[in-house]
Design a protein around this motif. Sequence first.
Motif, short mmCIF file in Angstrom:
data_model
loop_
_atom_site.label_atom_id
_atom_site.label_comp_id
_atom_site.label_asym_id
_atom_site.label_seq_id
_atom_site.Cartn_x
_atom_site.Cartn_y
_atom_site.Cartn_z
N LEU A 1 0.81 -1.22 0.00
CA LEU A 1 0.00 0.00 0.00
C LEU A 1 0.84 1.27 0.00
N ALA A 2 2.03 1.22 0.58
CA ALA A 2 2.86 2.42 0.76
C ALA A 2 3.15 3.18 -0.53
N PRO A 3 3.46 2.52 -1.65
CA PRO A 3 3.75 3.28 -2.86
C PRO A 3 2.53 3.99 -3.46
N ARG A 4 1.35 3.56 -3.09
CA ARG A 4 0.13 4.18 -3.60
C ARG A 4 -0.12 5.45 -2.79
N SER A 5 -0.75 6.41 -3.38
CA SER A 5 -0.76 7.74 -2.77
C SER A 5 -2.02 8.08 -1.97
N TRP A 6 -2.70 7.11 -1.37
CA TRP A 6 -3.91 7.46 -0.63
C TRP A 6 -3.57 7.95 0.77
N ALA A 7 -2.90 7.14 1.52
CA ALA A 7 -2.55 7.51 2.89
C ALA A 7 -1.18 6.94 3.20
N ARG A 8 -0.61 7.32 4.29
CA ARG A 8 0.71 6.85 4.68
C ARG A 8 0.61 6.17 6.05
N PRO A 9 -0.04 5.00 6.11
CA PRO A 9 -0.16 4.33 7.41
C PRO A 9 1.18 3.76 7.86
N SER A 10 1.29 3.53 9.13
CA SER A 10 2.49 2.88 9.66
C SER A 10 2.08 1.59 10.36
N VAL A 11 3.05 0.71 10.54
CA VAL A 11 2.82 -0.54 11.25
C VAL A 11 3.35 -0.37 12.67
N GLU A 12 2.55 -0.79 13.64
CA GLU A 12 2.91 -0.65 15.04
C GLU A 12 2.98 -2.02 15.71
N GLU A 13 3.87 -2.12 16.66
CA GLU A 13 3.95 -3.29 17.52
C GLU A 13 3.00 -3.04 18.69
N MET A 14 2.00 -3.91 18.87
CA MET A 14 1.02 -3.72 19.92
C MET A 14 1.44 -4.49 21.17
N PRO A 15 1.14 -3.98 22.35
CA PRO A 15 1.58 -4.63 23.59
C PRO A 15 0.98 -6.02 23.80
N TRP A 16 -0.10 -6.34 23.13
CA TRP A 16 -0.74 -7.65 23.31
C TRP A 16 -0.26 -8.69 22.30
N GLY A 17 0.82 -8.40 21.59
CA GLY A 17 1.47 -9.42 20.77
C GLY A 17 1.03 -9.49 19.33
N GLU A 18 0.71 -8.39 18.73
CA GLU A 18 0.42 -8.38 17.29
C GLU A 18 1.00 -7.14 16.66
N ARG A 19 1.13 -7.19 15.35
CA ARG A 19 1.54 -6.03 14.58
C ARG A 19 0.31 -5.50 13.89
N ALA A 20 0.13 -4.20 13.87
CA ALA A 20 -1.11 -3.63 13.36
C ALA A 20 -0.86 -2.38 12.52
N MET A 21 -1.74 -2.19 11.55
CA MET A 21 -1.73 -1.00 10.71
C MET A 21 -3.16 -0.46 10.70
N ARG A 22 -3.31 0.79 11.06
CA ARG A 22 -4.63 1.42 11.11
C ARG A 22 -4.79 2.36 9.94
N VAL A 23 -5.94 2.24 9.29
CA VAL A 23 -6.26 3.07 8.13
C VAL A 23 -7.66 3.62 8.33
N THR A 24 -7.86 4.88 8.05
CA THR A 24 -9.19 5.49 8.12
C THR A 24 -9.65 5.80 6.71
N ASP A 25 -10.85 5.34 6.38
CA ASP A 25 -11.37 5.60 5.03
C ASP A 25 -11.85 7.05 4.94
N PRO A 26 -12.19 7.53 3.75
CA PRO A 26 -12.60 8.92 3.59
C PRO A 26 -13.90 9.28 4.33
N PHE A 27 -14.58 8.28 4.88
CA PHE A 27 -15.87 8.50 5.52
C PHE A 27 -15.79 8.35 7.04
N GLY A 28 -14.57 8.19 7.55
CA GLY A 28 -14.35 8.11 8.99
C GLY A 28 -14.36 6.70 9.56
N ASN A 29 -14.54 5.68 8.73
CA ASN A 29 -14.49 4.30 9.21
C ASN A 29 -13.04 3.89 9.38
N ARG A 30 -12.75 3.18 10.47
CA ARG A 30 -11.39 2.78 10.79
C ARG A 30 -11.20 1.29 10.53
#
Length: 123
Positions: free
Chosen positions: A85-114
Amino acid sequence: MRPVTLRGLVPILRVFDAGLARQFYGDWLGFRWDWEHRFEPDLPLYAQVSRDGVTLHLSMHHGDATPGSALRLHCDDVDALHAALAPRSWARPSVEEMPWGERAMRVTDPFGNRLHFFSPKEA
């Protein structure tokens, strides 16, 4: 009585612009636009998109869903999804290490849905 088996979940997300929904969910996230329905040409859209066994319904109908909803989508490799997704120009999300043992990327659509894409942390 025969037992009943639930077979899946299809969330409905509220959207406000069909073209923008196509760009975000189709062009950027790579969902296939399966079908769409309108009772009349100038009435609100109701559509289905899918990718890799995940199905979402997108609705412009007031009352079908609440803007700002949140979904968690399991992903085999969130880092690979991020790289795609990174090379595409919609958003620039990042990947985070979560304390409960998963890696996550959060994206919000243009309508506010996460959309929270996640995968288990590698051992």
